[in-house]
Design an enzyme around this catalytic site. Structure first.
Site, mmCIF file in Angstrom:
data_model
loop_
_atom_site.group_PDB
_atom_site.id
_atom_site.type_symbol
_atom_site.label_atom_id
_atom_site.label_comp_id
_atom_site.label_asym_id
_atom_site.label_seq_id
_atom_site.Cartn_x
_atom_site.Cartn_y
_atom_site.Cartn_z
ATOM 1 N N TYR A 144 0.830 -1.005 0.126
ATOM 2 C CA TYR A 144 -0.406 -0.080 0.033
ATOM 3 C C TYR A 144 1.197 0.929 -0.312
ATOM 4 O O TYR A 144 2.192 1.257 0.947
ATOM 5 C CB TYR A 144 -1.113 -0.194 1.000
ATOM 6 C CG TYR A 144 -2.133 1.072 1.288
ATOM 7 C CD1 TYR A 144 -2.863 1.490 0.098
ATOM 8 C CD2 TYR A 144 -1.417 2.247 2.277
ATOM 9 C CE1 TYR A 144 -3.703 2.356 0.126
ATOM 10 C CE2 TYR A 144 -2.508 3.371 2.055
ATOM 11 C CZ TYR A 144 -3.497 3.571 1.411
ATOM 12 O OH TYR A 144 -4.166 4.638 1.801
ATOM 13 N N ASP A 239 9.245 3.089 -0.398
ATOM 14 C CA ASP A 239 8.350 3.289 -0.247
ATOM 15 C C ASP A 239 8.315 3.048 1.900
ATOM 16 O O ASP A 239 8.305 1.990 2.455
ATOM 17 C CB ASP A 239 7.255 3.512 -0.161
ATOM 18 C CG ASP A 239 5.978 4.085 0.304
ATOM 19 O OD1 ASP A 239 6.226 4.752 1.923
ATOM 20 O OD2 ASP A 239 4.641 3.581 0.442
ATOM 21 N N LYS A 267 4.690 8.734 8.486
ATOM 22 C CA LYS A 267 4.052 8.581 10.203
ATOM 23 C C LYS A 267 5.620 8.758 11.384
ATOM 24 O O LYS A 267 5.307 10.616 11.706
ATOM 25 C CB LYS A 267 4.436 6.809 10.007
ATOM 26 C CG LYS A 267 3.251 6.695 9.167
ATOM 27 C CD LYS A 267 2.706 5.012 9.370
ATOM 28 C CE LYS A 267 1.018 5.151 8.625
ATOM 29 N NZ LYS A 267 1.216 4.272 6.908
HETATM 30 C C1 PLP Z 1 0.944 4.818 6.188
HETATM 31 C C2 PLP Z 1 1.443 4.314 4.050
HETATM 32 C C3 PLP Z 1 0.969 5.173 3.435
HETATM 33 C C4 PLP Z 1 0.393 6.083 3.229
HETATM 34 O O1 PLP Z 1 -0.326 7.659 4.433
HETATM 35 P P1 PLP Z 1 -0.702 8.452 4.475
HETATM 36 O O2 PLP Z 1 -0.125 9.523 5.472
HETATM 37 O O3 PLP Z 1 -1.976 7.863 5.233
HETATM 38 O O4 PLP Z 1 -1.432 8.950 3.052
HETATM 39 C C5 PLP Z 1 2.038 5.063 2.344
HETATM 40 N N1 PLP Z 1 2.820 4.027 2.382
HETATM 41 C C6 PLP Z 1 3.195 3.260 3.466
HETATM 42 C C7 PLP Z 1 4.010 2.315 3.313
HETATM 43 C C8 PLP Z 1 2.313 2.838 4.490
HETATM 44 O O5 PLP Z 1 2.688 1.923 5.764
#
Ligand code: PLP
Length: 432
Positions: A144, A239, A267
């Protein structure tokens, strides 16, 4: 457990927001029951409006590595708020945070602050396409990367497929440029590159996957991605929005010693406020506006409160480099404890753990990709989840989510968690 006030609040919220929430998984749609509405949180504990107290393994879905309401972060925020909450003009705070980030992530030579992980991956892909002049990207099924159109694409099983939209509203045209491949399968990636490598702008990957439950990379996976992208002039995007600062303070790139071209963080980097960042190779990032032609902007980007929370959080991490190891050891012990409790009840589980992250699958087999993950038993999970919540343990309401341990989780938290788990596994065992 009394959740009366939460139930009323949920009914009220549903009148105004889809599912009563502002992010779907919060609604508990795939477990039975209503979500507790939160009043406050401190350290490793979270409290709801009915007065229930829980040990929190969600940690706001990752950011709260220092636990909730860390005194140093809170004090700095109080001070910052008095100075005004947004200027839409440069501040020294942004450079201060950038310097701290670069200490942990030297590969991020030049970076741009944004407001969410979604924005960071969406922007990194635009940069990759603008830089390479190519349109296609590769992502992995079960990874994701936020909810931007081109990334809301999963795909069928096994073989390489050109993307089908996984949400109404994502156009076929957009989805067509996303190639979805199974996680941990390097030969599938090499095969696609042999077929159309010259058209591929970038490979985006969660180097430690955390959004199908926790799935660590196989040994040859990340090195293989690095090699094939280099060979074909595609960019490799890590990511690390979730695994950054968690599998190691320097992320997966430090742990596995693979240097990507671009990195996305989020995060933890905002210390619990909305903040994310993308960045990497200087020759690539200098193409971002206004140095270059690739446009990307944000009214609240680099917001002084978000910068402050990020700076204070990263300062604490920087001052205590062994902290991540200490939390990781606690996490490993907890994972081992959970396995033992499951065995006692004759319930088959997998408890993968990397650094300060872990998850729990009801499955007999090791989980290597999305197909393995979704084969786990969801009925057992539902029963386990409710039994744990009832016993004051706050877990993510899906086994396809990762759980997080913070610096504030104590021995007592863990013994309470394992006592609860012993009973909860018995409940699961009785039902199967
Ligand atoms: C949480 C997450 C996102 C999205 O971040 P948001 O701040 O919720 O838009 C993208 N990539 C990874 C790996 C994530 O865990």
């Amino acid at each position: 457990m009394n959740l009366e006030k939460s139930a009323t609040a949920f009914e009220d919220a549903k009148k105004f927001m889809p599912g009563g929430v502002n992010s779907p998984v919060r609604s508990y749609f795939n477990v039975d029951g209503n979500p507790p509405f939160i009043s406050h949180a401190k350290g490793s504990h979270i409290f709801d409006i009915d007065g229930n107290e829980f040990i929190d393994y969600v940690g706001s879905w990752g950011p709260m590595i220092l636990g909730h309401a860390n005194p140093q972060v809170v004090a700095a925020l109080k001070k910052a708020v008095e100075n005004g909450t947004s200027f839409g003009a440069p501040t020294e705070l942004e450079t201060q945070l950038a310097k701290l980030i670069q200490k942990f992530y030297p590969s991020m030579e030049v970076m741009r602050m944004v407001n969410s992980g979604t924005e960071s991956t969406m922007s990194a892909l635009r940069v990759a396409r603008g830089f390479t002049g190519r349109e296609k990207i590769i992502k992995f099924v079960g990874c994701y990367h936020g909810h931007s159109d081109g990334l809301l694409v999963a795909a069928g099983s096994g073989a390489a497929t050109f993307g089908e939209p996984s949400s109404p509203g994502v156009t076929k045209g957009t989805a067509q440029d996303t190639i979805c491949l199974p996680y941990n399968n390097i030969s599938a990636v090499e095969k696609i590159f042999e077929e159309c490598g010259e058209e591929i702008a970038a490979v985006i990957v969660e180097p430690v996957a955390g959004n199908m439950g926790l799935v660590p990379p196989k040994k040859n996976f990340l090195p293989g991605l690095r090699k094939v992208t280099e060979k074909f002039g595609s960019l490799l995007i890590f990511d690390e929005v979730m695994c950054g600062f968690r599998v190691s303070f320097g992320g997966a790139q430090e742990k596995y010693k693979i240097i990507p071209d671009l990195t996305c963080l989020g995060k933890i980097v905002g210390g619990g406020l909305p903040c994310a960042v993308y960045g990497g190779r200087e020759d690539v990032m200098r193409n971002v506006s206004p140095d270059g032609k690739i446009y990307q902007a944000g009214t609240l980007s680099g917001n002084p409160l978000a910068m402050t929370a990020g700076i204070e959080t990263l300062k604490i991490l920087a001052e205590d480099p062994s902290l991540v190891e200490r939390i990781a050891r606690k996490t490993a012990d907890l994972a081992d404890g959970l396995k033992i409790k499951a065995q006692l009840a004759n319930v088959d589980v997998q408890v993968p753990q990397v650094g300060t992250m872990f998850s729990l699958f009801f499955s007999q087999k090791k989980i290597r990709d999305y197909a393995d993950a979704i084969s786990a038993n969801s009925e057992q999970f539902k029963i386990w989840f409710s039994a744990m919540l009832e016993r004051g343990i706050y877990l993510a309401p899906s086994q396809f989510e990762t759980l997080f341990v913070s610096s504030e989780h104590t021995k007592e938290d863990f013994s309470r968690t394992l006592d609860a788990a012993e009973e909860a596994f018995q409940v699961v065992g009785k039902n199967f």
